[in-house]
Design an enzyme around this catalytic site. Structure first.
Site, mmCIF file in Angstrom:
data_model
loop_
_atom_site.group_PDB
_atom_site.id
_atom_site.type_symbol
_atom_site.label_atom_id
_atom_site.label_comp_id
_atom_site.label_asym_id
_atom_site.label_seq_id
_atom_site.Cartn_x
_atom_site.Cartn_y
_atom_site.Cartn_z
ATOM 1 N N SER A 141 -31.687 -67.518 4.429
ATOM 2 C CA SER A 141 -31.246 -66.183 4.845
ATOM 3 C C SER A 141 -31.657 -65.129 3.831
ATOM 4 C CB SER A 141 -29.716 -66.209 4.956
ATOM 5 O OG SER A 141 -29.217 -64.904 5.069
ATOM 6 N N THR A 143 -29.799 -63.012 2.880
ATOM 7 C CA THR A 143 -28.595 -62.803 2.049
ATOM 8 C C THR A 143 -28.806 -63.313 0.629
ATOM 9 O OG1 THR A 143 -27.572 -63.791 3.982
ATOM 10 C CG2 THR A 143 -26.085 -62.962 2.317
ATOM 11 N N TYR A 165 -21.264 -67.438 1.123
ATOM 12 C CA TYR A 165 -22.232 -67.840 2.152
ATOM 13 C C TYR A 165 -23.659 -67.783 1.593
ATOM 14 C CZ TYR A 165 -25.459 -67.295 6.053
ATOM 15 O OH TYR A 165 -26.544 -67.414 6.891
ATOM 16 N N LYS A 169 -26.669 -70.823 0.676
ATOM 17 C CA LYS A 169 -28.075 -70.852 1.126
ATOM 18 C C LYS A 169 -29.021 -70.920 -0.080
ATOM 19 C CE LYS A 169 -27.580 -70.594 5.606
ATOM 20 N NZ LYS A 169 -27.978 -71.679 6.481
ATOM 21 N N TYR A 194 -34.383 -65.816 7.150
ATOM 22 C CA TYR A 194 -34.230 -64.898 8.284
ATOM 23 C C TYR A 194 -33.648 -63.578 7.821
ATOM 24 C CZ TYR A 194 -33.591 -69.472 10.695
ATOM 25 O OH TYR A 194 -33.662 -70.760 11.135
ATOM 26 N N ARG A 310 -17.996 -52.271 4.134
ATOM 27 C CA ARG A 310 -17.541 -53.660 4.159
ATOM 28 C C ARG A 310 -17.842 -54.296 2.799
ATOM 29 N NH1 ARG A 310 -20.230 -57.375 8.803
ATOM 30 N NH2 ARG A 310 -22.015 -57.053 7.453
ATOM 31 N N ASP A 313 -21.344 -55.815 1.276
ATOM 32 C CA ASP A 313 -22.522 -55.331 2.014
ATOM 33 C C ASP A 313 -23.557 -54.724 1.063
ATOM 34 O OD1 ASP A 313 -22.447 -55.897 4.663
ATOM 35 O OD2 ASP A 313 -21.654 -53.975 5.320
HETATM 36 P P1 NAD Z 1 -24.498 -70.310 15.094
HETATM 37 O O1 NAD Z 1 -23.120 -70.377 14.540
HETATM 38 O O2 NAD Z 1 -24.687 -69.794 16.460
HETATM 39 O O3 NAD Z 1 -25.205 -71.739 14.990
HETATM 40 C C1 NAD Z 1 -24.907 -72.656 13.971
HETATM 41 C C2 NAD Z 1 -24.568 -73.957 14.674
HETATM 42 O O4 NAD Z 1 -24.258 -74.940 13.680
HETATM 43 C C3 NAD Z 1 -23.355 -73.827 15.585
HETATM 44 O O5 NAD Z 1 -23.693 -74.286 16.863
HETATM 45 C C4 NAD Z 1 -22.303 -74.707 14.922
HETATM 46 O O6 NAD Z 1 -21.478 -75.318 15.888
HETATM 47 C C5 NAD Z 1 -23.154 -75.689 14.147
HETATM 48 N N1 NAD Z 1 -22.512 -76.268 12.970
HETATM 49 C C6 NAD Z 1 -21.855 -75.639 11.979
HETATM 50 N N2 NAD Z 1 -21.428 -76.522 11.072
HETATM 51 C C7 NAD Z 1 -21.840 -77.753 11.491
HETATM 52 C C8 NAD Z 1 -21.724 -79.059 10.992
HETATM 53 N N3 NAD Z 1 -21.066 -79.309 9.840
HETATM 54 N N4 NAD Z 1 -22.273 -80.077 11.658
HETATM 55 C C9 NAD Z 1 -22.936 -79.850 12.813
HETATM 56 N N5 NAD Z 1 -23.068 -78.640 13.358
HETATM 57 C C10 NAD Z 1 -22.529 -77.595 12.691
HETATM 58 O O7 NAD Z 1 -25.358 -69.458 14.058
HETATM 59 P P2 NAD Z 1 -26.882 -69.045 14.145
HETATM 60 O O8 NAD Z 1 -26.933 -67.573 14.100
HETATM 61 O O9 NAD Z 1 -27.560 -69.764 15.228
HETATM 62 O O10 NAD Z 1 -27.377 -69.575 12.736
HETATM 63 C C11 NAD Z 1 -28.102 -70.778 12.572
HETATM 64 C C12 NAD Z 1 -28.425 -70.930 11.099
HETATM 65 O O11 NAD Z 1 -29.175 -69.802 10.669
HETATM 66 C C13 NAD Z 1 -27.190 -70.997 10.222
HETATM 67 O O12 NAD Z 1 -27.417 -71.949 9.211
HETATM 68 C C14 NAD Z 1 -27.101 -69.607 9.634
HETATM 69 O O13 NAD Z 1 -26.499 -69.602 8.365
HETATM 70 C C15 NAD Z 1 -28.583 -69.240 9.527
HETATM 71 N N6 NAD Z 1 -28.808 -67.788 9.534
HETATM 72 C C16 NAD Z 1 -28.351 -67.025 10.575
HETATM 73 C C17 NAD Z 1 -28.546 -65.644 10.558
HETATM 74 C C18 NAD Z 1 -28.033 -64.776 11.678
HETATM 75 O O14 NAD Z 1 -27.942 -63.561 11.492
HETATM 76 N N7 NAD Z 1 -27.718 -65.304 12.851
HETATM 77 C C19 NAD Z 1 -29.223 -65.050 9.482
HETATM 78 C C20 NAD Z 1 -29.675 -65.857 8.452
HETATM 79 C C21 NAD Z 1 -29.471 -67.237 8.491
HETATM 80 N N1 UDP Z 2 -21.920 -53.527 10.671
HETATM 81 C C1 UDP Z 2 -21.098 -52.555 11.207
HETATM 82 N N2 UDP Z 2 -20.121 -52.965 12.079
HETATM 83 C C2 UDP Z 2 -19.922 -54.265 12.430
HETATM 84 C C3 UDP Z 2 -20.772 -55.230 11.860
HETATM 85 C C4 UDP Z 2 -21.762 -54.834 10.976
HETATM 86 O O1 UDP Z 2 -21.236 -51.378 10.909
HETATM 87 O O2 UDP Z 2 -19.003 -54.564 13.217
HETATM 88 C C5 UDP Z 2 -23.023 -53.124 9.777
HETATM 89 C C6 UDP Z 2 -23.043 -53.769 8.410
HETATM 90 O O3 UDP Z 2 -22.261 -53.028 7.494
HETATM 91 C C7 UDP Z 2 -24.536 -53.773 8.072
HETATM 92 C C8 UDP Z 2 -25.215 -53.931 9.449
HETATM 93 O O4 UDP Z 2 -24.234 -53.526 10.403
HETATM 94 O O5 UDP Z 2 -24.917 -52.523 7.551
HETATM 95 C C9 UDP Z 2 -25.643 -55.369 9.770
HETATM 96 O O6 UDP Z 2 -24.514 -56.223 9.577
HETATM 97 P P1 UDP Z 2 -24.564 -57.746 10.037
HETATM 98 O O7 UDP Z 2 -23.236 -58.350 9.677
HETATM 99 O O8 UDP Z 2 -24.971 -57.815 11.461
HETATM 100 O O9 UDP Z 2 -25.726 -58.365 9.174
HETATM 101 P P2 UDP Z 2 -25.865 -58.545 7.573
HETATM 102 O O10 UDP Z 2 -24.962 -57.599 6.895
HETATM 103 O O11 UDP Z 2 -25.523 -59.965 7.319
HETATM 104 O O12 UDP Z 2 -27.290 -58.233 7.304
#
Ligand code: NAD
Ligand code: UDP
Length: 354
Positions: A141, A143, A165, A169, A194, A310, A313
């Site tokens: 991520s 992050t 979190y 990662k 991502y 938040r 952030d």
């Molecule tokens: P999501 O919550 O929709 O998908 C994650 C899946 O993992 C879920 O279906 C959950 O049930 C499963 N899971 C969690 N813990 C588990 C475990 N111990 N064993 C088996 N399954 C488990 O989230 P997503 O947005 O699809 O994210 C997928 C991955 O990408 C995650 O690792 C997340 O940290 C990473 N990621 C997501 C974002 C985003 O903005 N969506 C950004 C950066 C990284």
């Molecule tokens: N944000 C917001 N309201 C919400 C959720 C997020 O204003 O209910 C803002 C947050 O402060 C950030 C942006 O939207 O500036 C993206 O936040 P998100 O949680 O989607 O992603 P991340 O902060 O993990 O990049």
């Protein structure tokens, strides 16, 4: 190398990203074992993936096998690998997406996050080693970068995660670095960092369906748009950005899904390596801009109120994606309007999720 008919394990396969990644690999002819604990998803998505593929003329039904299970259960992981071995369809690669992703929850339940994300990942890596499975694409991520001075963040930026979190990662990436060394550099590893994946498959058949109220901006906007939430809280209008609201790099989920496929093919066709890649568009969009575009594309109204910033952030987080483009030949093709349109299509079809 011809990878069609290879069997891959996708952890977190029923989640938002996982379901689109499963769909993508099935469409490319892979056999997919999807493993998920369903802590934040529903297995109903599997039916929709199958139906979607059938509607597009792919006879992939049957190539998707779902296993309900937790990555913290090492014996179960061994069973999954063993079963495939017995069927003469060994798991050749892992796309590791399972994990908890709420920044807020990671502060309230830090140990859960370390246990789930880090211990779970260590189990995967151990079982991969036992079964001589050497290729992995890991969902990292943006992050991990935390606060950056650079308008566009490159992969060599120092890790400064601002919350548990992000720290999990960053730690998993560090573990993968050590595993790479331990293997005498014989593994094939890609960390996909991502930025902000949003949207849905353009059919609206699959999309983000969390089990609890979402904390990310886009799924929250979707819930306001369909009346499940009254209004959007915008966290801060005094950030050092052009309109005072936070700026992020939103990327269409289909472009993001494709990057997994390209990363795995790249790993398989090249020498063993560890490859860190930013997966973003390189374009920043503020919260206020995203709300305006969503309203105009979907002809709806998103009521909002400004709230305090938040905790944890950052003001701006945008990718320098030149390396991913160069190495993978990957081009994010969908724009922010597509993301808003496709996300809304999904939400209009399935306002209550799965
Ligand atoms: P999501 O919550 O929709 O998908 C994650 C899946 O993992 C879920 O279906 C959950 O049930 C499963 N899971 C969690 N813990 C588990 C475990 N111990 N064993 C088996 N399954 C488990 O989230 P997503 O947005 O699809 O994210 C997928 C991955 O990408 C995650 O690792 C997340 O940290 C990473 N990621 C997501 C974002 C985003 O903005 N969506 C950004 C950066 C990284
Ligand atoms: N944000 C917001 N309201 C919400 C959720 C997020 O204003 O209910 C803002 C947050 O402060 C950030 C942006 O939207 O500036 C993206 O936040 P998100 O949680 O989607 O992603 P991340 O902060 O993990 O990049």
């Amino acid at each position: 190398m011809d990878c069609e008919k290879d069997t891959i394990l996708i952890t977190g396969g029923t989640g938002f990203i996982g379901s689109h990644v499963c769909y993508f690999f099935l469409k490319k002819g892979f056999n997919v074992v999807s493993l998920d604990s369903l802590v934040n998803s529903s297995k109903k998505v599997n039916k929709n993936i199958d139906n979607l593929l059938l509607s597009e003329g792919y006879e992939a039904t049957g190539n998707l096998k779902f296993v309900k299970g937790d990555i913290r259960n090492k014996d179960l992981l061994r069973c999954v690998f063993n079963d495939q071995l017995k069927k003469n369809k060994p798991i050749s690669s892992v796309i590791h997406l399972a994990g908890l992703k709420s920044v807020k929850q990671s502060k309230l339940n830090a140990l859960d996050y370390w246990s789930n994300n880090v211990c779970g990942s260590i189990n995967i890596f151990n079982v991969m080693k036992e079964f001589k499975c050497n290729s992995i694409v890991f969902s990292s991520s943006a992050t991990i970068y935390g606060i950056s001075e650079n308008p566009l963040i490159k992969e060599n930026e120092e890790f400064k995660p601002q919350n548990p979190y992000g720290k999990t990662k960053a730690t998993i990436e560090k573990i993968l670095e050590d595993i790479f060394e331990e293997s005498y550099k014989s593994m094939r590893i890609s960390n996909l960092r991502y930025f902000n994946p949003i949207g849905a498959h353009p059919s609206g058949m699959i999309g983000e369906s969390p089990n609890t109220t979402p904390e990310n901006l886009f799924p929250y906007i979707l819930q306001v748009a369909c009346g499940r939430q009254k209004e959007l809280n915008i966290y801060g209008n005094n950030w050092p950005t052009h309109d005072g609201t936070g700026v992020r790099d939103y990327i269409h989920i289909m472009d993001l899904a494709e990057s997994h496929y390209l990363a795995l093919i790249h790993l398989i066709n090249n020498k063993p390596q560890i490859l860190n890649l930013n997966i973003g568009t390189g374009i920043g969009t503020s919260v206020k801009e995203l709300v305006n575009i969503f309203e105009s594309v979907n002809k709806c109204n998103i009521p909002f109120v400004y709230k305090d910033r938040r905790d944890g952030d950052v003001s701006i987080c945008v990718a320098d994606n030149s390396y991913s483009k160069k190495v993978l030949g990957w081009i994010p093709r969908r724009n922010i309007q597509d993301m808003c349109k496709d996300g809304w299509k999904w939400m209009s079809k399935f306002p209550n999720g799965f």
